[in-house]
Write an enzyme that holds these catalytic residues in place. Sequence first.
Site, mmCIF file in Angstrom:
data_model
loop_
_atom_site.group_PDB
_atom_site.id
_atom_site.type_symbol
_atom_site.label_atom_id
_atom_site.label_comp_id
_atom_site.label_asym_id
_atom_site.label_seq_id
_atom_site.Cartn_x
_atom_site.Cartn_y
_atom_site.Cartn_z
ATOM 1 N N HIS A 28 0.216 -1.028 -0.292
ATOM 2 C CA HIS A 28 0.251 -0.151 0.006
ATOM 3 C C HIS A 28 1.085 1.122 0.262
ATOM 4 O O HIS A 28 0.108 2.475 -0.077
ATOM 5 C CB HIS A 28 -1.188 -0.125 1.058
ATOM 6 N N ASN A 75 -7.305 6.241 4.306
ATOM 7 C CA ASN A 75 -8.698 6.025 3.664
ATOM 8 C C ASN A 75 -9.073 7.990 3.808
ATOM 9 O O ASN A 75 -9.954 8.397 3.204
ATOM 10 C CB ASN A 75 -9.592 5.113 4.105
ATOM 11 N N ASP A 100 -0.117 2.078 -5.462
ATOM 12 C CA ASP A 100 -0.383 0.600 -5.757
ATOM 13 C C ASP A 100 -1.897 0.714 -6.447
ATOM 14 O O ASP A 100 -3.178 0.700 -6.315
ATOM 15 C CB ASP A 100 -0.160 0.389 -4.847
#
Length: 195
Positions: A28, A75, A100
């Site tokens: 990530h 997020n 990613d």
Amino acid sequence: MWFQKNSAVEYLIVGLGNPGKQYEHTRHNAGFEAVDFCAEKWGISVVRSKFDALTGTGTAAGKKVMLMKPQTFMNLSGQAVKKAVDFYKLSCENVIVLFDDISLEPGKLRLRKTGSAGGHNGIKSLISVIGQDFPRVKIGVGKKPHPEYDLADWVLSRFSQQDTDAIAARWPDVAAAVELMMNDQFELAQSRYNG
């Protein structure tokens, strides 16, 4: 007081990832690593805390750029980006996002001018605040080893040495693609570096 013309940032180059040692070198955080490579190549230090992000400004491909690594966690990446976009009055076409992508094999790149979030929470956050018309460089990190594998566990896992090498070999291409994109040569960047 003298103000130089063009002192404002022309392009915001955002790498997506999660802050903190425990997330370093995970799938990530490929966006963070891409920004780190660009920073080194362009001689920009990304250490200033601004807009809920680590930032650095400098020049790349003749453009005044700000490199950004949001520190809001993946997020909520859009919060940091929105603050910078509002401050510099940038259009979303001048925000280039590096992140990613689990649908691409490690070492594969995909350049897009616009698009949906494709299930990526960081991109979902950006779209919710600046819309979807921002150029992006998707960095392949490989798909889950089997369908039942938890997605969160997968994207927060680390690469094998082979995958690390495959991705690191593409960092110069990411930087070169971004340089072309900033000089209105998106199609050339796509034909050269997609794949």
